[in-house]
Design an enzyme around this catalytic site. Structure first.
Site, PDB file in Angstrom:
ATOM      1  N   HIS A 167       0.920  -1.132   0.163  1.00 56.36           N
ATOM      2  CA  HIS A 167       0.186   0.105   0.131  1.00 56.36           C
ATOM      3  C   HIS A 167       0.941   1.064   0.042  1.00 56.36           C
ATOM      4  O   HIS A 167       1.930   1.257  -0.032  1.00 56.36           O
ATOM      5  CB  HIS A 167      -0.892  -0.185   1.243  1.00 56.36           C
ATOM      6  CG  HIS A 167      -0.137  -0.110   2.530  1.00 56.36           C
ATOM      7  ND1 HIS A 167       0.312   1.227   3.116  1.00 56.36           N
ATOM      8  CD2 HIS A 167       0.025  -0.994   3.453  1.00 56.36           C
ATOM      9  CE1 HIS A 167       1.036   0.827   4.112  1.00 56.36           C
ATOM     10  NE2 HIS A 167       0.763  -0.558   4.465  1.00 56.36           N
ATOM     11  N   SER A 241       1.559   4.294  -5.037  1.00 57.41           N
ATOM     12  CA  SER A 241       2.042   5.276  -4.358  1.00 57.41           C
ATOM     13  C   SER A 241       3.633   4.889  -3.661  1.00 57.41           C
ATOM     14  O   SER A 241       4.605   4.375  -4.191  1.00 57.41           O
ATOM     15  CB  SER A 241       1.216   6.105  -3.373  1.00 57.41           C
ATOM     16  OG  SER A 241       1.550   7.449  -3.080  1.00 57.41           O
ATOM     17  N   ASP A 386      -3.669  13.433 -11.194  1.00 59.15           N
ATOM     18  CA  ASP A 386      -3.114  13.285  -9.980  1.00 59.15           C
ATOM     19  C   ASP A 386      -2.329  14.467  -9.416  1.00 59.15           C
ATOM     20  O   ASP A 386      -1.461  14.934 -10.032  1.00 59.15           O
ATOM     21  CB  ASP A 386      -2.098  11.844 -10.047  1.00 59.15           C
ATOM     22  CG  ASP A 386      -1.792  11.482  -8.741  1.00 59.15           C
ATOM     23  OD1 ASP A 386      -1.760  12.290  -7.660  1.00 59.15           O
ATOM     24  OD2 ASP A 386      -1.482  10.293  -8.578  1.00 59.15           O
ATOM     25  N   HIS A 414      -5.428  10.520  -7.488  1.00 60.00           N
ATOM     26  CA  HIS A 414      -4.327   9.548  -6.892  1.00 60.00           C
ATOM     27  C   HIS A 414      -5.017   8.601  -6.132  1.00 60.00           C
ATOM     28  O   HIS A 414      -4.272   7.327  -6.393  1.00 60.00           O
ATOM     29  CB  HIS A 414      -3.646  10.499  -5.522  1.00 60.00           C
ATOM     30  CG  HIS A 414      -2.275   9.803  -5.138  1.00 60.00           C
ATOM     31  ND1 HIS A 414      -1.166   9.296  -5.814  1.00 60.00           N
ATOM     32  CD2 HIS A 414      -2.136   9.264  -3.946  1.00 60.00           C
ATOM     33  CE1 HIS A 414      -0.274   8.804  -5.176  1.00 60.00           C
ATOM     34  NE2 HIS A 414      -0.800   8.580  -3.984  1.00 60.00           N
TER      35      HIS A 414
END
Length: 442
Positions: A167, A241, A386, A414
């Site tokens: 993540h 990310s 984004d 994002h």
């Protein structure tokens, strides 16, 4: 040529905004300097000793690793920790006071010890059962959600393939368990074993105070918690990310084992080595009042003590905020929106931001070159709207890896690059895994 009235108005508005921007961040610089001795006093009062900070330790230490060694390694502290600009920090009478107060703390900072071993939870962090549940984990491994293949593997009795999900910043494994896991096709659910990881310092994973949360720390914990205990000799990686930095480093280390790497909104800026960490900090968290998301990022990334204040208000009182949000939205499922954003400590988030996102930049070029030689399938997904990680980051990776597949999602930011299009995103992952397996087999 005489400027029109509209041009004069636009220039005046820009000048006013620049002046206001300067005044606000000048004020925040001053507040940060005031909060430094305040937190030293409060830490000493509640815990018996002051927690070290990065206000006074600048210059020489910024180039050393967690063990004090020189060189560009995964375990070193980012220069962005020490060399964040603050006008008041450079004033001699303030600097003298800070140096005296922190003289005995500098060695602990460089060695990665951010607090007393006797007090694993800061007084300013939440001590509820949920937030400290990791302390009952005697092995101190990461929290991993494992989804085993459902039913028999279709067709040929082939063993299921492994996929590791990483993540992003201020998130957790629920990013994947709520978006990808429920939308796997029947054949995908039967063919793949999925590992959604809570990275070190986030979610239900350990959040030790005596850790600098360097890239090396994150890699070691993934090895200890996933790769070694489950004996993964081959796997795919999916990341979002900040997790993309960890993913590229992990794939580089296991270049003969990784089959594919899918990077979603990866933060990457070509490194010139010198001041590269500070360059990333200025690009991703520029000191600007607008847009609000950027202003929040700049406050949390540039101001150590102000960020701790915000974590004290938000994270320490997350149960109150959850109840408020449930009342406002009339929804009970506020897990991803609130729990994930608050299930970390300031120490873990602060160091991960600087040592992984900023500090990992100078290592990315080497990792990408290793990936290029490995032959693993690289896929990149990025939203064209984004505002957190600019699209140019993915385009720069594509320039480094010409064979990489890049997918630019129109009107996606994002988060909506995944959420709101979960089925399409999951379908793309399935195609990537299948095609990479056939390429490696052939």
């Amino acid at each position: 040529m005489v400027p029109s009235l509209g041009q004069w108005g636009r220039k005046s508005a820009e000048a006013l905004f620049c002046a206001l921007n300067f005044i606000v961040f000048l004020f925040l610089d001053a507040v940060e300097c005031v909060l430094c001795p305040v937190y030293r006093f409060l830490d000493s009062f509640f815990e018996g000793e002051a927690s070290p900070c990065y206000c006074a330790t600048q210059g020489g230490e910024s180039s050393r690793g967690v063990n004090g060694e020189e060189g560009e390694e995964e375990g070193e502290l980012s220069e962005s920790l020490y060399r964040r600009e603050n006008i008041f920090r450079e004033m001699w009478f303030l600097a003298f006071g800070r140096k005296r107060a922190s003289f005995g703390q500098e060695k602990r900072l460089v060695n990665g010890n951010g607090g007393s071993k006797g007090t694993p939870v800061r007084w300013s962090d939440c001590g509820c059962e949920t937030c400290v549940s990791w302390m009952s984990n005697t092995e101190q491994k990461l929290h991993v959600v494992v989804k085993e293949p459902s039913g028999a593997v279709s067709g040929q009795g082939k063993a299921p393939e492994n996929v590791i999900f990483l993540h992003g910043f201020l998130a957790s494994s629920s990013l994947w368990t709520e978006s990808v896991f429920p939308h796997l096709s029947e054949s995908g659910a039967a063919s793949y074993r999925l590992f959604a990881v809570d990275l070190l310092g986030f979610g239900k994973s350990p959040k030790p105070r005596d850790c600098s949360y360097t890239l090396k720390d994150h890699l070691n914990m993934i090895e200890k918690s996933v790769i070694c205990p489950f004996q993964l000799d081959s796997f795919h990686i999916v990341a979002h990310s900040m997790g993309c930095v960890v993913a590229v480093a992990l794939a580089s280390k296991y270049e003969t084992s990784v089959k594919s790497v899918t990077l979603t909104a990866p933060p990457y800026f070509p490194s010139s080595k010198r001041d590269s960490s500070l360059t990333v900090l200025r690009r991703l968290a520029e000191k600007r009042l607008w847009p609000p998301l950027l202003f929040g990022s700049s406050v949390m990334s540039w101001y150590e003590h102000l960020g701790r204040c915000i974590c004290f208000i938000v994270c320490r009182n997350h149960r109150t905020w959850e109840r408020i949000l449930k009342f406002i939205t009339r929804r009970s499922d506020v897990h991803f929106t609130v729990i994930d954003l608050t299930r970390h400590t300031h120490h873990s988030a602060w160091h991960t931001m600087h040592n992984v996102i900023c500090g990992g930049t100078k290592l990315m070029d080497g990792y990408l070159e290793t990936l290029r030689r490995s032959g693993a399938k690289i896929s990149i997904i990025h939203g064209d709207r984004d505002q957190v990680v600019p699209l140019e980051c993915s385009l720069s990776i594509k320039a480094r890896l010409p064979d990489a597949e890049i997918n630019i999602i129109r009107n996606a930011n994002h988060n909506t690059v995944i959420f709101g299009r979960e089925r399409d995103f999951t379908r793309f992952l399935g195609c990537t895994w299948e095609s990479s397996s056939s390429v490696r087999t052939s």
